[in-house]
Design a protein around this motif. Structure first.
Motif, PDB file in Angstrom:
ATOM      1  N   TYR A 162      82.690  30.520  36.695  1.00 33.95           N
ATOM      2  CA  TYR A 162      81.573  29.643  36.324  1.00 33.95           C
ATOM      3  C   TYR A 162      81.856  28.212  36.767  1.00 33.95           C
ATOM      4  N   ASP A 163      83.039  27.700  36.439  1.00 33.28           N
ATOM      5  CA  ASP A 163      83.366  26.316  36.790  1.00 33.28           C
ATOM      6  C   ASP A 163      83.485  26.139  38.303  1.00 33.28           C
ATOM      7  N   PHE A 164      84.058  27.147  38.980  1.00 32.98           N
ATOM      8  CA  PHE A 164      84.170  27.046  40.431  1.00 32.98           C
ATOM      9  C   PHE A 164      82.792  26.973  41.078  1.00 32.98           C
ATOM     10  N   GLU A 165      81.869  27.820  40.613  1.00 32.33           N
ATOM     11  CA  GLU A 165      80.535  27.849  41.217  1.00 32.33           C
ATOM     12  C   GLU A 165      79.779  26.548  40.953  1.00 32.33           C
ATOM     13  N   ARG A 166      80.049  25.894  39.835  1.00 35.86           N
ATOM     14  CA  ARG A 166      79.449  24.587  39.587  1.00 35.86           C
ATOM     15  C   ARG A 166      79.887  23.594  40.664  1.00 35.86           C
ATOM     16  N   LEU A 167      81.186  23.585  40.957  1.00 39.54           N
ATOM     17  CA  LEU A 167      81.710  22.679  41.978  1.00 39.54           C
ATOM     18  C   LEU A 167      81.207  23.076  43.369  1.00 39.54           C
ATOM     19  N   GLU A 168      81.138  24.381  43.609  1.00 38.48           N
ATOM     20  CA  GLU A 168      80.682  24.872  44.916  1.00 38.48           C
ATOM     21  C   GLU A 168      79.213  24.539  45.128  1.00 38.48           C
ATOM     22  N   ASP A 169      78.379  24.760  44.122  1.00 37.10           N
ATOM     23  CA  ASP A 169      76.949  24.473  44.248  1.00 37.10           C
ATOM     24  C   ASP A 169      76.690  22.987  44.439  1.00 37.10           C
ATOM     25  N   ALA A 170      77.595  22.171  43.922  1.00 37.56           N
ATOM     26  CA  ALA A 170      77.445  20.725  44.084  1.00 37.56           C
ATOM     27  C   ALA A 170      77.972  20.240  45.425  1.00 37.56           C
ATOM     28  N   GLY A 171      78.531  21.147  46.227  1.00 37.43           N
ATOM     29  CA  GLY A 171      79.032  20.779  47.541  1.00 37.43           C
ATOM     30  C   GLY A 171      80.384  20.103  47.523  1.00 37.43           C
ATOM     31  N   LEU A 172      81.120  20.248  46.417  1.00 34.69           N
ATOM     32  CA  LEU A 172      82.425  19.588  46.302  1.00 34.69           C
ATOM     33  C   LEU A 172      83.565  20.459  46.822  1.00 34.69           C
ATOM     34  N   VAL A 173      83.373  21.776  46.822  1.00 37.32           N
ATOM     35  CA  VAL A 173      84.401  22.700  47.302  1.00 37.32           C
ATOM     36  C   VAL A 173      83.763  23.766  48.180  1.00 37.32           C
ATOM     37  N   THR A 174      84.589  24.420  48.967  1.00 40.09           N
ATOM     38  CA  THR A 174      84.120  25.521  49.812  1.00 40.09           C
ATOM     39  C   THR A 174      85.209  26.566  49.889  1.00 40.09           C
ATOM     40  N   ARG A 175      84.847  27.766  50.265  1.00 39.33           N
ATOM     41  CA  ARG A 175      85.819  28.864  50.357  1.00 39.33           C
ATOM     42  C   ARG A 175      85.724  29.552  51.701  1.00 39.33           C
ATOM     43  N   ASP A 176      86.814  30.195  52.083  1.00 41.29           N
ATOM     44  CA  ASP A 176      86.882  30.925  53.345  1.00 41.29           C
ATOM     45  C   ASP A 176      86.406  32.352  53.104  1.00 41.29           C
ATOM     46  N   THR A 177      85.131  32.626  53.402  1.00 39.86           N
ATOM     47  CA  THR A 177      84.557  33.941  53.133  1.00 39.86           C
ATOM     48  C   THR A 177      84.912  34.972  54.203  1.00 39.86           C
ATOM     49  N   SER A 178      85.704  34.564  55.194  1.00 43.59           N
ATOM     50  CA  SER A 178      86.120  35.535  56.213  1.00 43.59           C
ATOM     51  C   SER A 178      87.188  36.473  55.665  1.00 43.59           C
ATOM     52  N   ARG A 179      87.756  36.133  54.528  1.00 48.70           N
ATOM     53  CA  ARG A 179      88.773  36.978  53.911  1.00 48.70           C
ATOM     54  C   ARG A 179      88.184  37.664  52.695  1.00 48.70           C
ATOM     55  N   PRO A 180      88.627  38.901  52.392  1.00 42.52           N
ATOM     56  CA  PRO A 180      88.088  39.612  51.228  1.00 42.52           C
ATOM     57  C   PRO A 180      88.555  38.978  49.930  1.00 42.52           C
ATOM     58  N   LEU A 181      87.725  39.111  48.897  1.00 44.58           N
ATOM     59  CA  LEU A 181      88.053  38.512  47.608  1.00 44.58           C
ATOM     60  C   LEU A 181      89.336  39.074  47.016  1.00 44.58           C
ATOM     61  N   HIS A 182      89.545  40.389  47.162  1.00 45.19           N
ATOM     62  CA  HIS A 182      90.721  40.983  46.542  1.00 45.19           C
ATOM     63  C   HIS A 182      92.018  40.483  47.175  1.00 45.19           C
ATOM     64  N   ALA A 183      91.923  40.013  48.433  1.00 44.92           N
ATOM     65  CA  ALA A 183      93.103  39.468  49.104  1.00 44.92           C
ATOM     66  C   ALA A 183      93.263  37.975  48.818  1.00 44.92           C
ATOM     67  N   GLY A 184      92.205  37.364  48.312  1.00 41.02           N
ATOM     68  CA  GLY A 184      92.248  35.937  48.008  1.00 41.02           C
ATOM     69  C   GLY A 184      91.576  35.109  49.088  1.00 41.02           C
ATOM     70  N   GLN A 185      90.541  34.385  48.712  1.00 44.13           N
ATOM     71  CA  GLN A 185      89.840  33.513  49.657  1.00 44.13           C
ATOM     72  C   GLN A 185      90.312  32.072  49.459  1.00 44.13           C
ATOM     73  N   PRO A 186      90.923  31.465  50.480  1.00 44.72           N
ATOM     74  CA  PRO A 186      91.369  30.070  50.338  1.00 44.72           C
ATOM     75  C   PRO A 186      90.201  29.155  49.981  1.00 44.72           C
TER      76      PRO A 186
END
Length: 223
Positions: A162-186
């Protein structure tokens, strides 16, 4: 007796979707004051919590038997053998009940109204701290068993989905979606996020509604 925090691994998800603490949900269930979908979920959770407690008991018993406290003889070996069987049964029961609870929880999560994550003109101290922790290195992970998503930071802090998505929706953070979630997305801080971190730390009185810890009935009509 107080309920152990997040004993089942899905306590926080249940609290988020209902807007109530586990303790409150159990009390309301005892008084038959919950709506039907939530009643089914809470009772499934209570069964799961009991199964988890049984599993923990058997695990602790085995640890005690093999700790060196007892001399290993045929009697102790027999108790260890029985304990292993009971532990296996406890794991199987826990896994079955977890699956049943998730079957009830996921539809409620999918249909629950999602509160606004807008950061507004200010960022609260907790969000500032989360942003700072992410800037030092973080990955977004999905637990394969519980399907719970969270951010693990290099400093060891945990940030909820929830907190991560708040920051992501506000454009403050981003993630590397080229990697699977179970392996960990930087996860990394954006230029906007870095500009926020470079500014003055917000005053303690700055408030960002709604915070996960300040649940109000308007977050969900489910309970």
């Amino acid at each position: 007796m107080p309920i152990p925090k997040n004993q089942t691994g899905i306590d926080d998800r249940i609290e988020t979707v209902t807007g109530k603490s586990i303790e409150a949900l159990w009390r309301l269930d005892d008084s038959n004051l919950l709506t039907e979908p939530v009643t089914q979920l809470v009772r499934a959770h209570r069964a799961l919590a009991h199964a988890q407690a049984t599993l923990t008991f058997n695990r602790v018993l085995l640890q005690r038997l093999t700790s060196g406290q007892f001399e290993i003889d045929s009697a102790v070996l027999g108790r260890i053998d029985r304990g292993l069987g009971q532990l296996k049964e406890a794991v199987e029961t826990r896994d079955q009940l977890l699956g049943e609870a998730l079957t009830l929880l996921v539809p409620l999560e999918q249909h629950a109204p999602r509160p606004s994550r807008s950061l507004g003109p200010h960022i609260s101290p907790p969000d500032f701290a989360a942003l700072l922790a992410i800037a030092r290195g973080a990955k977004l992970h999905e637990n394969l068993m519980t399907r719970r998503i969270s951010v693990a930071t290099a400093a060891g802090a945990k940030i909820t989905q929830y907190d991560f998505e708040r920051l992501e929706d506000a454009g403050l953070v981003t993630r590397d979606t080229s990697r699977p979630l179970h392996a960990g997305q930087p996860v990394s801080v954006t230029d906007l996020g870095r500009s926020v971190l470079a500014g003055s730390r917000p005053a303690i009185g700055t408030h960002l509604p709604p915070q996960p810890g300040s649940r109000t009935p308007s977050r969900s009509p489910l309970a």
